[in-house]
Scaffold this active site. Structure first.
Site, PDB file in Angstrom:
ATOM      1  N   GLY A 150      -6.498  -1.377  -4.856  1.00  0.00           N
ATOM      2  CA  GLY A 150      -5.818  -0.242  -4.508  1.00  0.00           C
ATOM      3  C   GLY A 150      -5.979   0.044  -3.071  1.00  0.00           C
ATOM      4  O   GLY A 150      -6.029   1.299  -2.359  1.00  0.00           O
ATOM      5  N   CYS A 191     -19.103  28.396  10.946  1.00  0.00           N
ATOM      6  CA  CYS A 191     -20.430  28.122  10.245  1.00  0.00           C
ATOM      7  C   CYS A 191     -21.138  29.810   9.971  1.00  0.00           C
ATOM      8  O   CYS A 191     -21.133  30.340  10.735  1.00  0.00           O
ATOM      9  CB  CYS A 191     -21.464  27.238  10.864  1.00  0.00           C
ATOM     10  SG  CYS A 191     -22.938  26.926  10.221  1.00  0.00           S
ATOM     11  N   ARG A 242      -4.340  19.129   1.603  1.00  0.00           N
ATOM     12  CA  ARG A 242      -4.816  17.846   0.763  1.00  0.00           C
ATOM     13  C   ARG A 242      -5.831  17.972  -0.263  1.00  0.00           C
ATOM     14  O   ARG A 242      -6.004  17.536  -1.283  1.00  0.00           O
ATOM     15  CB  ARG A 242      -5.479  16.751   1.661  1.00  0.00           C
ATOM     16  CG  ARG A 242      -4.199  16.075   2.410  1.00  0.00           C
ATOM     17  CD  ARG A 242      -4.819  15.006   3.417  1.00  0.00           C
ATOM     18  NE  ARG A 242      -5.549  13.973   2.680  1.00  0.00           N
ATOM     19  CZ  ARG A 242      -6.657  13.425   3.509  1.00  0.00           C
ATOM     20  NH1 ARG A 242      -6.715  13.669   4.991  1.00  0.00           N
ATOM     21  NH2 ARG A 242      -7.280  12.387   2.970  1.00  0.00           N
ATOM     22  N   HIS A 277     -16.399   6.939   3.333  1.00  0.00           N
ATOM     23  CA  HIS A 277     -15.432   7.855   4.035  1.00  0.00           C
ATOM     24  C   HIS A 277     -15.789   9.165   3.980  1.00  0.00           C
ATOM     25  O   HIS A 277     -14.806  10.068   4.495  1.00  0.00           O
ATOM     26  CB  HIS A 277     -14.288   7.579   4.311  1.00  0.00           C
ATOM     27  CG  HIS A 277     -13.901   5.957   4.861  1.00  0.00           C
ATOM     28  ND1 HIS A 277     -12.848   5.254   4.491  1.00  0.00           N
ATOM     29  CD2 HIS A 277     -14.644   5.228   5.519  1.00  0.00           C
ATOM     30  CE1 HIS A 277     -12.749   4.162   5.132  1.00  0.00           C
ATOM     31  NE2 HIS A 277     -13.931   4.254   5.723  1.00  0.00           N
ATOM     32  N   CYS A 309     -24.791  22.966  14.002  1.00  0.00           N
ATOM     33  CA  CYS A 309     -26.239  22.867  13.237  1.00  0.00           C
ATOM     34  C   CYS A 309     -26.406  21.672  12.193  1.00  0.00           C
ATOM     35  O   CYS A 309     -27.401  21.160  11.543  1.00  0.00           O
ATOM     36  CB  CYS A 309     -26.612  24.040  12.677  1.00  0.00           C
ATOM     37  SG  CYS A 309     -25.668  24.553  11.095  1.00  0.00           S
ATOM     38  N   ASP A 365     -11.672  11.686  -2.517  1.00  0.00           N
ATOM     39  CA  ASP A 365     -11.334  12.693  -3.384  1.00  0.00           C
ATOM     40  C   ASP A 365     -12.131  13.202  -4.942  1.00  0.00           C
ATOM     41  O   ASP A 365     -11.657  13.883  -5.686  1.00  0.00           O
ATOM     42  CB  ASP A 365      -9.798  12.167  -4.047  1.00  0.00           C
ATOM     43  CG  ASP A 365      -9.930  10.869  -4.722  1.00  0.00           C
ATOM     44  OD1 ASP A 365     -10.898  10.288  -5.131  1.00  0.00           O
ATOM     45  OD2 ASP A 365      -8.783  10.156  -4.495  1.00  0.00           O
TER      46      ASP A 365
END
Ligand code: BJW
Ligand code: ZN
Length: 254
Positions: free
Chosen positions: A188, A148, A70, A119, A130, A104
């Site tokens: 939308g 990480c 995505r 979100h 951490c 996005d």
């Protein structure tokens, strides 16, 4: 394409504060798939099944593959005329806040100045141990799941999954904006995911003029003052053109 009712143009011309809540539909015309419905992104799995922490812990590699897929889409597409119209709308109203459920980054890339992300953002990653934010360049998928670079903890996309709290300050600002605006647009979004889905109704209860822009009916349709049926990439530019015309006829050129 529906014509823009004059009443809406007048309401907008008089408004002090305008709020626009957006969902996946505003990015559909950029080529980013939506979550639900016929063109939905998650036809095989419902978003409720995939976008949660347990699913991630059960199969982090699959969830990471999904997010990388995505992310690539999001990086390759461009903001569309709907995003651009919201940028121009800032010129014509004293205050405009975009509250987005989208991860996005397209409102920011289009140039909207005040964007509240409810979100999270798919371009960021966060360490489970951490809490550091890690950039995409630092991701190393050689072991399947990226770790990480600071502490070796597991990394996750910095988005909000089901059952997780929304970012506290973003949510506070969103409620405040909904409670105090004059005109509220729901654009939308299927308006089924809470707490974002409560914002149109909160705005309505506080006296805002509520407008829905969506090709399909949603729970907002039941109480919206005006419903504009169609694609946001077509309707929003048309709306902004009407306001531009109204303002120039009334000699309020910025
Ligand atoms: C066009 C178009 C075009 C097409 N132009 N339009 C109260 C009641 C009931 C349940 C709950 C509740 N409070 C909380 C819950 C639980 C849950 C929830 O809401 N569940 C419901 C599904 C029942 N909510 C949560 O868990 C949230 N957290 C929370 O509340 O914390 C407190 C808490 C903790 C523990 C227990 C209880 C409470 C978190 C929600 C996180 C949502 N995350 C996702 C994934 C983000 C990361 C990622 O991208 O991977 O967010 S799910 C997904 O849905 C994504 C979206 O932002 C979100 C909304 O979807 P959206 O944007 O509306 O997209 P679609 O696809 O649904 O709709 C697209 C629309 O566009 C359609 O209407 C089309 O017609 C239209 N369209 N083309 C204009 N061209
Ligand atoms: Zn770490």
């Amino acid at each position: 394409m529906p014509n823009i009712p004059e009443k809406l143009v007048r309401r907008l011309a008089e408004a002090e504060k305008v709020v626009v809540l957006t969902g996946a539909g505003i990015s559909a015309e950029s080529g980013v798939p939506t979550f639900r419905g016929d063109d939905g992104l998650w036809k095989k799995f419902s978003p409720e099944e995939l976008a949660n922490f347990d699913a991630f812990m059960k199969n982090p590699q699959m969830v990471w593959e999904w997010y990388q897929y995505r992310r690539k889409i999001v990086e390759e597409v461009q903001p569309n005329p709907g995003h651009a119209a919201l940028v121009e709308l800032e010129k014509w109203v004293p205050s405009l806040v975009v509250i987005t459920q989208n991860v996005d980054n397209l409102h920011q890339r289009a140039g909207s100045r005040h964007v509240i992300e409810l979100h999270g953002n798919i371009l960021r990653n966060r360490c489970l141990e951490c809490g550091r934010i890690v950039t995409e360049k630092e991701l190393d998928f050689s072991d399947g799941v990226p770790r990480c670079p600071h502490c070796g903890g597991m990394l996750r996309p910095d988005v909000v999954w089901f059952g997780e709290m929304l970012p506290e300050e973003a949510l506070r600002q969103a409620y405040e904006a909904a409670e105090t605006c004059d005109v509220f647009f729901s654009v939308g979004t299927s308006a089924v995911v809470y707490p974002a889905a409560s914002l149109p109704e909160i705005a309505f209860q506080h006296g805002a003029f509520v407008v829905e822009v969506n090709p399909e009916p949603t729970p907002v349709t039941d109480f919206a003052h005006i419903v504009l049926r169609g694609k946001s990439g077509e309707i929003l530019p048309e709306l902004v053109a009407e306001i531009r015309k109204f303002k120039s006829e009334n000699q309020q050129i910025p």
